[in-house]
Design an enzyme around this catalytic site. Structure first.
Site, PDB file in Angstrom:
ATOM      1  CE  LYS B 188      38.945  40.383  32.209  1.00 36.44           C
ATOM      2  NZ  LYS B 188      38.316  40.848  33.463  1.00 36.44           N
ATOM      3  CB  CYS B 296      50.453  48.300  41.100  1.00 31.16           C
ATOM      4  SG  CYS B 296      50.226  49.686  39.997  1.00 31.16           S
TER       5      CYS B 296
END
Lengths: 289, 482
Positions: B188, B296
């Protein structure tokens, strides 16, 4: 008239926290019985506060222990094996009481525990080679990955195998430089406290292993939810407790070793119990003149 | 500052469909739910395409297809055949690199210079790297029980959820090792950047990948939840926020699902007074302003040794004033658009909190386009460790500057975070680099460099930055039954 027999001096079984042997701060204890139901001793029933003290002790011990050389850690694990061997008879008696096995079988289980420690002792300066790598990146960089301990590990020891099972869950955690808080077998905690006496005389720095006796169902959730614990080994948890603990452990993303069903503690363990509590650190540096 | 004429990359290499379905079992299918959403270009707010938010029944269909492909085809295929499929995919990505780079910049807002020179080369390299592992797994050292040289087994169906900051690169990090190890996947993409994943579905078709080996379901959090919770999933791999990572860790409790999580970070970039300051400035800029700070492992906390603070900050501000913010498709652009209105709100609110808590804000004096989502390169000085901008992940072009005096203090401050993804060290002294690298509790330490990535190099965090590694031999472990 018969000469009155000498009354034996019994041992008080206490907790092992930060290298000392305190009673539970709660003042609680519970009766431990043999496999036949005979009274053996009153063991301390550790509280949440004891668990937190144990985590503090483990955290305090972490920099020193993880910073020790692998050679040093290996020697200390070997030293634990030496001390355990020297107390073979005492452990065999405790294991026989707890498990209801024959004296011969109990002796074999103690031998296996000694051999397990020796086996893990040798891993201290070898596991890093299996887990590390020099990585051939596509560019002018030095790039090296190495294994490092995760930190403070909470371990719920298996209910069966009060010595061999216990040693088999502690050794892989500490040999790589982690420190731990261990909840001993609730049913048979006495060998754990006697093991603490071995640990205390093996040059193992205080706080590297902390042993709690009491109710696993009470202690494991506190440890799993503790924000200064980095990982949990739920080997000794029954299924429902393990699920609850794993959920609690998610709060600070603890590494979780789930219970693996029935374990044959006599079989060669493999490296998974060590690698479950190792991180990988990768260091980059440019190459140039 | 030099004036630059516009140098836009052409859009005509990209053919965006007005509307996309889900990619299940090798076919495009309509969602059984019917909820349609639009994906926009964050630099212009222009609608690019419509796509579906897959519902539970869609996810079930995709997992069923993946299971069938796993059982009947993929797990039975010899490693050398899996390898060839992955090599094929790597080659098609190289062939279509320009198209995919433009598509990525359109959907994500990142500068074409980055999507072209960083994202796409790494995507192809990642597939190429793991392709080579597919028939060599027995040499990877993960053989179980049966002794050395045993063929390690795959896990089965992998549920993979990726973020919007490096859409195609994160897809590559997930799909390449999964397929190499013999798993099938349902992936996804993020709801703001679905287009390159959907383009990848077409690449799977061009490569004649057996149907069901790769399935792409688009959607938001609910789609992701259905995927993670699906009982026939054996593996969950997630890259994204720590908050969602926690939810996933809770969800899989009590199952046999294996999990890897690559979550947030608040990396310290530590500059000592003996560092080559000009290089350090470039490293700081690359550390926090690369990809608009949507990284990140971004070096979002600058720890500078007190004695060089003024000198370094002056040089840094000078450098930031030369950064060009604007059209992501312009080849001269350094700073592109913020990926979404929601993310821009978050960056703004955390920056406001920085000012409210007493830190001093400085932003590069660059013109901001009228349309789209933009935030200028910004730094805060006078930041205390207790400030939100020193603790929370901003995920934007915002740098918090703190100071230190001794190496021990630098380590203490760097490690004072629930995160532990990455760290940077700038010093000319080799022994200090190694000492710092040893003490920093982070999965990646960049010394005298920052934000370097390579498929051979394991990446992943300590503490609340997640668990598991992606890349290198270590990355195989996440997709093998070991």
């Amino acid at each position: 008239m018969t000469e009155p027999g000498r009354l034996a001096v019994r041992k008080t079984y206490k907790l092992y926290i930060g290298g000392a042997f305190p009673r539970s701060e709660s003042g609680r204890s519970y009766a431990v019985t043999s496999s036949k139901g005979d009274f053996l001793a009153n063991a301390a029933r550790a509280s949440r506060k004891d668990a937190r003290d144990a985590v503090s002790a483990a955290r305090k011990a972490f920099p020193g222990w993880s910073g020790a050389t692998a050679y040093n850690r290996g020697q200390i694990l070997y030293r634990i094996a030496e001390m355990l061997e020297g107390r073979r008879a005492q452990f065999a008696a405790e294991v026989a009481d707890a498990d209801g096995v024959s004296a011969r079988k109990a002796g074999e289980l103690v031998d296996a525990a000694v051999d397990r420690l020796v086996w893990y002792a040798g891993w201290s300066d070898k596991i890093g080679v299996l887990r590390g790598s020099a990585n051939p990146v596509a560019g002018p960089y030095f790039n090296l990955s190495s294994a490092e301990p995760t930190g403070v590990v909470a371990v719920v020891a298996p209910p069966m195998g009060p010595l061999l099972g216990l040693v088999s869950v502690i050794a892989p955690v500490i040999v790589t430089g982690n420190t731990c808080v261990v909840v001993a077998s609730e049913r048979a905690p006495l060998p754990a406290i006697t093991l603490a006496e071995v640990l205390a005389t093996s040059d193992l720095p205080g706080g590297v292993v902390n042993l709690l006796t009491g109710r696993a169902a009470e202690l494991a959730p506190w440890l799993s939810a503790h924000m200064d614990v980095n990982a949990v080994d739920l080997t000794g948890c029954p299924d429902e407790l393990a699920v609850a603990c794993e959920k609690d452990a998610a709060e600070n993303l603890k590494r979780v070793l789930r219970p693996a069903g029935k374990v044959d503690w006599l079989a060669e363990p493999g490296i998974e119990r060590m690698t479950a509590f190792l991180e990988t650190k990768t260091v980059w540096h440019p190459i140039g003149v | 500052m030099f004036e630059y004429a516009p140098a836009p990359e052409s859009r005509d290499v990209v053919d965006i469909q007005p509307s996309y379905g889900l990619f299940v079992n090798g076919e495009w299918v309509d969602s059984l739910g019917g909820e349609r959403h639009k994906t926009i270009n964050p630099a212009s707010e222009e609608v690019l395409a419509e796509f579906s938010y897959a519902v539970e029944a869609d996810v079930d269909r995709a997992v069923t297809a993946a299971r069938k492909a796993y059982d009947s085809v993929w797990s039975r295929l010899p490693g050398r055949e899996r390898a060839k499929y992955l090599f094929r995919i790597a080659r098609i990505i190289q062939e279509r690199a320009r198209e995919l780079a433009v598509l990525e910049s359109l959907d994500n807002g990142k500068p074409i210079r980055e999507s072209r020179d960083v994202d796409l080369p790494l995507v192809a390299a990642h597939f190429f790297y793991y392709a080579g592992w597919a028939d060599k797994l027995r040499y990877a050292g993960f053989g179980r029980g049966d002794g050395l040289g045993a063929e390690p087994r795959p896990l089965g169906v992998a549920a993979q959820i990726i973020p919007w900051n490096f859409p195609l690169l994160m897809l590559a990090w997930k799909i390449a090792p999964a397929l190499a190890c013999g798993n099938t996947v349902v992936l996804k993409p993020a709801e703001t950047t679905p287009l390159t994943a959907l383009a990848f579905a077409e690449i799977c078709r061009q490569a004649d990948l057996p149907p069901g080996v790769v399935n792409i379901v688009t959607g938001a959090g609910e789609t992701g939840r259905a995927l993670v919770e699906h009982p026939d999933v054996n593996k969950v791999a997630f890259t994204g926020s720590t908050e969602v990572g926690r939810m996933i860790a809770r969800t899989v409790a009590g199952t046999r699902k294996k999990v890897t999580l690559e979550l947030g970070g608040k990396a310290a970039n530590i500059v000592f007074d003996d560092a080559a300051l000009d290089q350090a400035v470039e490293g700081i800029v690359n550390g926090i302003f690369f990809n608009q700070g949507h990284v990140c492992c971004a070096g979002s906390r600058l720890l500078v040794q007190e004695s060089v603070e003024t000198e370094l900050l002056d040089a840094l501000k000078r450098r930031l004033s030369t950064l060009r913010l604007g059209d992501p498709l312009d080849k001269n652009t350094d700073i592109g658009a913020i990926n979404s209105a929601a993310q821009l709100d978050k960056i703004r609110s955390l920056s406001d909190a920085g000012e409210q808590e007493g830190a001093e804000r400085w932003s590069a004096p660059c013109p901001i386009p009228d349309k789209g989502f933009w935030f200028p390169p910004t730094l805060f000085t006078g930041v205390a460790q207790s400030h939100r901008i020193a603790r929370e992940e901003i995920f934007g072009p915002v740098l918090s500057v703190l100071t230190f005096r001794t190496p021990a203090e630098a380590v203490e401050k760097a490690n004072n975070s629930p995160y532990g993804l990455s760290a940077g060290v700038w010093t000319e002294k080799g022994s200090r680099i190694l000492w710092m690298a040893d003490k920093l509790r982070a999965g990646v330490v960049w010394a005298n460099t920052f934000n370097r990535f390579d498929p051979t190099s394991p990446f992943g965090g300590y503490k609340e930055s997640g668990y598991g590694r992606e890349g290198g031999r270590h990355g195989l472990e996440a997709y093998l039954d070991v």
